[in-house]
Design a protein around this motif. Structure first.
Motif, mmCIF file in Angstrom:
data_model
loop_
_atom_site.group_PDB
_atom_site.id
_atom_site.type_symbol
_atom_site.label_atom_id
_atom_site.label_comp_id
_atom_site.label_asym_id
_atom_site.label_seq_id
_atom_site.Cartn_x
_atom_site.Cartn_y
_atom_site.Cartn_z
ATOM 1 N N TYR A 139 1.811 12.521 -13.685
ATOM 2 C CA TYR A 139 0.554 12.904 -13.056
ATOM 3 C C TYR A 139 0.815 13.536 -11.694
ATOM 4 C CZ TYR A 139 -4.324 12.614 -11.593
ATOM 5 O OH TYR A 139 -5.588 12.919 -11.174
ATOM 6 N N LEU A 140 1.675 12.891 -10.923
ATOM 7 C CA LEU A 140 1.957 13.418 -9.586
ATOM 8 C C LEU A 140 2.642 14.774 -9.683
ATOM 9 C CD1 LEU A 140 2.970 10.075 -7.857
ATOM 10 C CD2 LEU A 140 0.870 11.404 -7.506
ATOM 11 N N ALA A 141 3.514 14.921 -10.679
ATOM 12 C CA ALA A 141 4.164 16.216 -10.887
ATOM 13 C C ALA A 141 3.114 17.261 -11.235
ATOM 14 C CB ALA A 141 5.203 16.111 -12.002
ATOM 15 N N PHE A 142 2.156 16.834 -12.021
ATOM 16 C CA PHE A 142 1.082 17.758 -12.394
ATOM 17 C C PHE A 142 0.306 18.221 -11.162
ATOM 18 C CE2 PHE A 142 -3.476 18.150 -12.962
ATOM 19 C CZ PHE A 142 -3.543 19.239 -13.809
ATOM 20 N N ILE A 143 0.002 17.267 -10.303
ATOM 21 C CA ILE A 143 -0.763 17.617 -9.101
ATOM 22 C C ILE A 143 0.030 18.610 -8.241
ATOM 23 C CG2 ILE A 143 -1.734 16.703 -6.946
ATOM 24 C CD1 ILE A 143 -3.425 15.976 -9.321
#
Lengths: 246, 282, 246
Positions: free
Chosen positions: B64-68
């Motif tokens: 998720y953080l990578a996505f953000i």
């Protein structure tokens, strides 16, 4: 077709021949007068909305055995292009499930519901009575006014009371129109309801006493609900009772 | 997955995300067409291709953080909820990685991770029944009522039909129209911490301790230029809540972090410790 | 209902028994496939208007013998509560002639209020006693005579007095019929600003100073009102249009 079979009171073979139908007619005829069948048929055919047994009884001569006549009529029509079905506890003629391909021209192209609206509807249907905050908590997003308005416009959901918690939030549930639209005799026919209940995902999270494992559109309020005030009452879709029948 | 490959994958997801959202008129990706951070988490979770009950929340948080990050690279403007979720996942990740020093008040990191997994399972379950519901034969789409009904007598209808809802929405709509015709409200730029917390509460449920989380929220959810304003206004709002008895706040020394948390109802039993702390700052 | 009888192509005995019908069915069945009967039945049932043979043929599979199927279906239904009749060269299901008594009473046709009318009504409800000019100020548009007449016809608004200002304009308010139609116990049950916002009907971004009045339909005149003269009094029932405009 399985869905259709569920709705029928008397199970039958979909491909039952016309002659078989006559046999069942003969059996039913033993306790049912042909003239009563005509009356009931005419009444139900004339209406597009489901009629409840009380309304039917009021229109028919007093000596008619309504239940038996309904069952006989349902039997007669079971294998035909039009079936007598029970929705929301009421009776209506509907075209047979397997003929939707034929009737696409009649289809009213409904406003396509957004994913948000569909999910919200499902949460309300399976989890009712439920407050807006609870719906948002399950979906993890704030409910937009648009989504909510669209659902209210469908006439499938209604405000039903207020939860006895701080802020007294309005609780929502589904309407008879919802059952009728999805061809459900009652909420317990909701597809997948048992699995959902079995999974335990419906309880939890709510303080004890507020768990609502079995959805109910019973207009009688739950213990943790209190009535809407007259001002709220129709805030939602608000058909005054006599208009529900139309 | 190597970190590089991970980032790559997330860029693909972000691009897909942008595409899905491109039909939306607004700058904000969320609201009508897309279904929020939990939806995104579910999508990412499915990529792990394991049963949701055995999902790795840590891996999910990383994804998720990578996505953000990837979305930011693409200059994709994300709705605030996504950033709030990012802040919370970063916080959760830090707690999952560090051994719990001492039993703290409130849920453990593992409990929080389980709660998130549970929420994802529940969302998916509702998705499943929603699609089954919609697959049912629907009236006037698959099955049809009498197309040309003949009127039945004893169904009484009022001649003029209008519901209270019609009435109220008509009233509200025209008052609103006229009100807004006089005043135009500029789109707000300042996003207060209180709003971030409210959004977070909706996303992950009530949280016991805010103090640590706030720094994450500031990092992720707030425009850098606005951070001082936001901090100030949120402190003011906090003090108001303290005055009303809804919150507790304390600070060990000047310029030290400000600790804030919800005040428990006396019956909750855990209020004692909090009450002991000096609540005077300023 | 005599007109209906004339419309029938194939005369038949109205009181033909169910068993006779079966015989005729058997005759028809020789050339007609049961499945085609189902299709035709569903099509005619769901149609919102009578269908001509060309339309029916176009919607049915090409191999259906339309004429024979129509005749067989007509035969099947001849003795029933619903008949298949031909109207102006088109086909439709209709309640059997002799059962018209079941459906005799006229149902009142519902009419929906125009948007302008419902908006005007809402303003009168909230802001009463209110003059026509004030309604127009609040709404920002002039009120058409048609809108006003419709509202008077509903019986939901009434002239209640005259404002003690130059021109002595008539003040309007709502009636008891208004309350009962909308299911309100009293006018104070109308939701206020907070309730309207809470339900999402008004959004949060309102200019400071925005208020929603607390409405009252107390028949007692306000200080700035004086009674209608006897001549005005009938206005509510039958407003001569030119006098309403004044």
């Amino acid at each position: 077709m399985t869905a259709l079979a569920e709705r029928r009171v008397i199970p039958h073979d979909e491909l039952q021949s016309r002659s078989k139908r006559k046999e069942s007619e003969d059996r039913a005829a033993a306790s049912v007068r042909p003239e009563d069948l005509r009356l009931l048929e005419a009444l139900l055919f004339a209406a597009s909305e489901p009629l409840d047994e009380k309304t039917l009884a009021a229109r028919l001569p007093p000596e008619v055995d309504l239940r038996a006549t309904l069952r006989a009529l349902q039997n007669e029509y079971a294998s035909r292009g039009v079936n007598l079905v029970r929705v929301a506890g009421k009776w209506a003629f509907r075209t047979a499930n397997d003929l939707s391909w034929l009737l696409t021209k009649e289809a009213v192209v409904p406003k396509k519901l957004s994913r948000a609206a569909i999910e919200t509807l499902a949460v309300i249907a399976y989890h009712q009575p439920v407050t807006r905050v609870e719906v948002e908590e399950i979906r993890g997003v704030a409910m937009s006014k648009g989504t909510f308005d669209v659902l209210m416009e469908t006439g499938w959901i209604r405000p039903r009371g207020r939860r006895k918690t701080p802020g007294r939030p309005i609780t929502y549930g589904t309407t008879e129109a919802f059952l009728s639209h999805f061809g459900l005799e009652s909420l317990s026919d909701l597809p997948g309801l048992e699995e959902l209940q079995g999974s335990g995902l419906l309880d939890g999270r709510l303080p004890p006493g507020f768990t609502v494992p079995t959805p109910s559109d019973d207009p009688a309020l739950r213990e943790d609900e209190e009535p809407l005030e007259p001002g709220d009452l129709d805030l939602g879709l608000a058909p005054p009772p006599e208009r529900v029948e139309e | 997955m190597t970190p590089d490959a991970d980032i790559k994958a997330m860029e693909t997801v972000a691009a897909e995300f942008a595409e899905r959202a491109s039909g939306e008129p607004a700058l904000v990706v969320d609201v009508e067409g897309f279904e929020g951070p939990l939806d995104l988490l579910l999508m990412l979770a499915r990529q792990q291709k394991v049963d949701l009950s055995r999902i790795s929340i840590l891996a999910l948080a990383d994804q998720y953080l990578a996505f953000i990050e990837a979305a930011r690279k693409l200059r994709l403007e994300l709705a605030a909820d996504y950033l709030v979720m990012a802040a919370w996942l970063a916080y959760l990740k830090s707690r999952l990685l560090l051994p719990e020093a001492a039993p703290t008040e409130g849920p453990s990191a593992e409990e929080m991770a389980n709660a998130l997994a549970w929420r994802l399972r529940r969302l998916e379950a509702f998705r499943e029944v929603a699609s089954r519901l919609m697959a049912r034969p629907q009236l006037q789409r698959d099955v049809f009522a009498r197309g040309d009904p003949e009127p039945i007598a004893d169904i009484k209808r009022p001649q003029w039909s209008a519901t209270l809802y019609d009435l109220l929405s008509a009233y509200a709509a025209q008052r609103q129209r006229r009100a807004l015709a006089h005043v135009s409200v500029a789109p707000r730029k300042v996003w207060s911490l209180a709003e971030a917390r409210a959004a977070l509460e909706r996303l992950i449920g009530r949280t016991e301790d805010w103090h640590e989380l706030d720094s994450y929220l500031l990092t992720y959810a707030v425009e850098p230029a606005l951070r001082p304003t936001v901090l100030a206004s949120s402190l003011a709002a906090t003090l108001e809540l303290v005055r009303e008895g809804a919150m507790e706040v304390h600070q060990h020394s000047a310029f030290a972090p400000i600790y804030v948390r919800k005040r428990h109802a006396p019956a909750a039993g855990s209020a004692g410790a909090g009450n002991g702390a000096p609540s005077g700052i300023d």
